[in-house]
Design a protein around this motif. Structure first.
Motif, short mmCIF file in Angstrom:
data_model
loop_
_atom_site.label_atom_id
_atom_site.label_comp_id
_atom_site.label_asym_id
_atom_site.label_seq_id
_atom_site.Cartn_x
_atom_site.Cartn_y
_atom_site.Cartn_z
N TYR A 80 0.80 -1.22 0.00
CA TYR A 80 0.00 0.00 0.00
C TYR A 80 0.84 1.27 0.00
N GLY A 81 1.85 1.34 0.88
CA GLY A 81 2.71 2.53 0.87
C GLY A 81 2.10 3.71 1.60
N GLY A 82 2.35 4.92 1.07
CA GLY A 82 1.86 6.14 1.73
C GLY A 82 2.88 6.70 2.71
N SER A 83 2.41 7.63 3.56
CA SER A 83 3.32 8.25 4.55
C SER A 83 3.29 7.47 5.85
N GLU A 99 17.01 -2.18 3.65
CA GLU A 99 17.34 -3.08 2.53
C GLU A 99 16.08 -3.72 1.95
N SER A 100 15.19 -4.15 2.84
CA SER A 100 13.97 -4.82 2.36
C SER A 100 12.98 -3.81 1.78
N LEU A 101 12.94 -2.60 2.36
CA LEU A 101 12.04 -1.57 1.82
C LEU A 101 12.45 -1.19 0.40
N LEU A 102 13.77 -1.19 0.13
CA LEU A 102 14.24 -0.87 -1.22
C LEU A 102 13.70 -1.87 -2.24
N CYS A 103 13.54 -3.13 -1.80
CA CYS A 103 13.00 -4.16 -2.71
C CYS A 103 11.50 -3.96 -2.96
N LEU A 104 10.80 -3.48 -1.93
CA LEU A 104 9.33 -3.43 -2.02
C LEU A 104 8.79 -2.09 -2.53
N ALA A 105 9.52 -0.99 -2.21
CA ALA A 105 8.98 0.35 -2.44
C ALA A 105 8.49 0.65 -3.86
N PRO A 106 9.20 0.20 -4.92
CA PRO A 106 8.73 0.58 -6.27
C PRO A 106 7.38 -0.02 -6.64
N PHE A 107 6.91 -1.03 -5.87
CA PHE A 107 5.68 -1.73 -6.27
C PHE A 107 4.49 -1.40 -5.38
N VAL A 172 6.64 5.11 -7.37
CA VAL A 172 6.20 3.78 -7.81
C VAL A 172 6.37 3.66 -9.31
N ARG A 173 6.56 2.42 -9.76
CA ARG A 173 6.71 2.15 -11.19
C ARG A 173 5.79 1.00 -11.58
N ILE A 362 10.26 -12.00 -15.27
CA ILE A 362 8.96 -12.68 -15.26
C ILE A 362 7.85 -11.73 -15.73
N GLY A 363 8.22 -10.47 -16.05
CA GLY A 363 7.20 -9.53 -16.50
C GLY A 363 6.29 -9.09 -15.37
N PHE A 364 6.88 -8.90 -14.19
CA PHE A 364 6.10 -8.48 -13.01
C PHE A 364 5.49 -7.10 -13.26
N CYS A 365 4.22 -6.96 -12.95
CA CYS A 365 3.55 -5.69 -13.23
C CYS A 365 2.91 -5.18 -11.95
#
Length: 372
Positions: A80-83, A99-107, A172-173, A362-365
């Motif tokens: 979900y993200g946000g502030s 480290e783990s947030l860097l993996c999750l943040a763009p999605f 986000v991307r 894998i074409g993750f979207c």
């Protein structure tokens, strides 16, 4: 989700990897026998804090932990993200969480803007300085960039009491770009930060002098900032340390860092020794080489896996044990296998053995990102 898809693991190792990959792949996860044979079984406070953080950035996750804390069931929700704000456990550095947030943040669904409080620099986890210098440029290579991608250090905190604070924001991307990153290039400059908190500002200068004594033999363009924080922004414990990065003509960034022993633990470290050892560590990292330094190997491999259905290649130095386990986890969660070719030093004319990693994404979207 049927029981068949639930992945099962035992033991407390690689807890972060498993939770991050479960969140991205949407597969439920059960971990049993967490420190079952120890006198004090179950999850430690820093792991519980990490699970709370995952719960904050997702929406609708189901987390069940038994009474002793030795069994964890996790059914991931949507990112979900946000502030947000999160107080990290002082027994591990903020880098452990970041480290783990860097993996999750763009999605995420909404761009992430999070304030983390705790220990910014310690001897165990990658410090905030190193992640800022190495992980952010790596994200940009995959097309995750913009003004809102930044890590800002508001306060430094050293162990054991911490008191540091950072702000991490990330856009986000919808999809990631594949990369071909196989030529690290020659090193053109070295940058660094020598920081001291609640000790004499001279400590930082002494570290810089001794580090330059070694590095100046190799190249002239060296600049090491001294960062002395005073008052409230210096956290609650005294300490000092150094973070160095070497940048190449092709944009590869390799890093090394060292921090002093926490207050009341171990022998006192001389700033001169620390500066010298940090410079030697950087030279060792340059020898290992590759296009991504050893701290960010798993981040690069994860972003390659999640890229579009196209070939990505990256040249790495020798794989760390953490990265090897990460590759096994990628196979379990995403059924993806990398082609691994070893390059001997003779072929590359430099440093240690290198590994060329190739995979098809894998074409993750990012389904939750609305298309404007």
């Amino acid at each position: 989700a049927g029981e068949a898809q639930c992945l099962s693991y035992t033991g407390c190792n690689f807890l972060r990897q498993r939770l991050v990959l479960a969140t991205l792949s949407g597969r439920p996860l059960k971990i049993r026998k967490i420190r079952a044979k120890e006198e004090d079984p179950g999850l430690r406070d820093f792991e519980a804090s990490f699970i709370r953080l995952i719960d904050k950035v997702t929406n609708g996750s189901r987390i069940e932990i038994n009474q002793t804390g030795s069994t964890l069931y996790y059914q991931p929700g949507l990112l979900y993200g946000g502030s947000l704000e999160h107080d990290c456990s002082p027994s591990r550095g903020i880098g452990y969480y970041l480290e783990s947030l860097l993996c999750l943040a763009p999605f995420m669904k909404h761009p992430l803007k999070i304030v983390l409080r705790g220990v910014t620099n310690d001897q165990v986890d990658p410090s905030v300085d190193v992640l800022k210098a190495t992980a952010l440029p790596l994200l940009k290579k995959f097309g995750i960039d913009g003004e809102s991608l930044e890590i800002k250090i508001n306060r430094r905190g050293m162990p054991p009491k911490g008191g540091g604070e950072i702000l991490f924001t990330c856009p986000v991307r919808k999809v990631l770009q594949p990369i071909q990153f196989t030529d690290p290039g020659k090193i053109k400059r070295i940058r660094g930060t020598a920081y001291s908190v609640r000790v004499s500002p001279q400590m930082a200068n002494r570290m810089v002098e001794s580090a330059r004594g070694i590095l100046n033999k190799f190249l002239p363009d060296i600049y090491i900032y001294t960062d002395h924080m005073k008052g409230v922004s210096s956290g609650k414990s005294p300490g000092f340390g150094m973070c160095l990065t070497a940048e190449t003509i092709n944009g590869t960034i390799l890093s090394a860092e060292l921090a002093s022993n926490p207050q009341g633990q171990g022998a006192a470290v001389l700033p001169e020794e620390l500066g010298q050892n940090c410079a030697k560590l950087l030279l060792e990292e340059v020898y290992r080489g590759g296009c991504v330094d050893s701290t960010n190997q798993s981040l690069a491999l994860l972003l390659m896996t999640l890229g579009q259905r196209d070939v990505s290649k990256v040249l790495l130095g020798p794989l760390s044990p953490y990265t090897i386990e990460f590759l096994r986890h990628l196979r379990s969660f995403f059924q993806i296998v990398f082609k691994i070719e070893t390059k001997t030093p003779e072929e590359e004319h430099m440093g240690g053995e290198k590994v060329l990693m190739t995979c098809v994404g894998i074409g993750f979207c990012n389904l939750s990102k609305t298309i404007r």
